[in-house]
Design an enzyme around this catalytic site. Structure first.
Site, short mmCIF file in Angstrom:
data_model
loop_
_atom_site.label_atom_id
_atom_site.label_comp_id
_atom_site.label_asym_id
_atom_site.label_seq_id
_atom_site.Cartn_x
_atom_site.Cartn_y
_atom_site.Cartn_z
N VAL A 1 45.91 38.69 40.23
CA VAL A 1 44.45 38.72 40.15
C VAL A 1 43.92 37.46 40.84
CG1 VAL A 1 42.45 38.83 38.63
CG2 VAL A 1 44.59 39.94 37.95
N THR B 1 46.00 42.66 43.57
CA THR B 1 44.59 42.98 43.79
C THR B 1 43.92 41.79 44.48
OG1 THR B 1 43.77 42.03 41.71
CG2 THR B 1 44.60 44.28 41.62
N VAL C 1 48.06 34.57 38.89
CA VAL C 1 46.79 34.15 39.48
C VAL C 1 46.95 33.91 40.97
CG1 VAL C 1 44.96 32.43 39.48
CG2 VAL C 1 46.02 33.12 37.32
N LYS C 2 46.08 34.54 41.77
CA LYS C 2 46.13 34.36 43.22
C LYS C 2 45.19 33.22 43.61
CE LYS C 2 46.49 37.99 45.98
NZ LYS C 2 46.18 39.29 46.63
N LEU C 3 45.74 32.27 44.34
CA LEU C 3 44.97 31.14 44.83
C LEU C 3 45.15 31.04 46.35
CD1 LEU C 3 45.89 28.55 42.07
CD2 LEU C 3 43.66 29.64 42.38
#
Length: 220
Positions: free
Chosen positions: A60, A27, A86-88
């Protein structure tokens, strides 16, 4: 090779999951906004629903742009569920945040990657996934899939554990090219997944089989 569904729409995940080919979901804030999600609480609710449908990683993305804020959000988001990734972003602030959260044992999807250099930084830091954006590179006149292939080659040469997740997939040929390039996974919209399953000759064959069966029944 694995397939992830690129969406924040719970109904799309509900539609795709029975096929047995979706290993995870990605997402981002744009996909969330498309579904009318405008705050972290609503985002969390949608993600938790998705996690009930898919037994795999769900990426996310943080919404803060500064490293400190990204780290704070990452530490909050990862508490939602054990399967959260976790998307960074591939920015100076993003890499700084990445270094902190990876040391905390948090799985990271390095997003908005457009070059081998950016991917190399994430691989050195220890990101779980790096997501080169194929379609957006193509839009700017670059060969997006060549970047995917180059990242795969570099990671193999140096035995890096970071997996290559082909993103910004626009059509089924992108999926084929990603598989041939050695990508570990591709994240695709529901439309592309549907297109992958469809072939006009299959439709013709199914219809012909049905007609032949009906004719045989009549003769009997």
């Amino acid at each position: 090779m694995r397939l992830f569904l690129d969406t924040a729409n719970v109904e799309e995940v509900r539609q795709a999951s029975p096929l047995g080919v979706i290993s995870g979901v990605t997402t981002n804030p744009s996909l969330a906004a498309k579904e009318g999600i405008g705050d972290l609480g609503s985002y969390k609710a949608a993600v938790l629903e998705i996690l009930q449908l898919v037994d795999g990683p769900v990426s996310v993305e943080v919404t803060r742009l500064d490293a400190k804020g990204m780290v704070e959000q990452a530490l909050e988001i990862v508490r939602w569920h054990p399967n959260i990734v976790v998307k960074l972003p591939s920015t100076m602030e993003g890499f700084e945040a990445m270094a902190v959260v990876v040391r905390e044992g948090i799985k990271v999807n390095q997003t908005l990657c457009f070059s081998v250099n950016q991917a190399l930084l994430g691989g050195i830091i220890g990101a779980t996934y790096v997501s080169p954006f194929v379609g957006r590179l193509d839009d700017e006149g670059h060969d997006g899939m060549a970047v995917v292939a180059d990242i795969v080659e570099v990671f193999k040469r140096y035995n890096m554990s970071t997996q290559v997740l082909a993103a910004s997939i626009r059509h089924p040929l992108h999926v084929v090219a990603a598989a041939k390039a050695g990508a570990h996974a591709a994240t695709i919209p529901l439309k592309v997944l549907t297109q992958m399953a469809h072939h006009p000759l299959t439709d013709v064959g199914v219809a012909r089989f049905a007609q032949d069966w009906e004719r045989a029944k009549i003769k009997v």
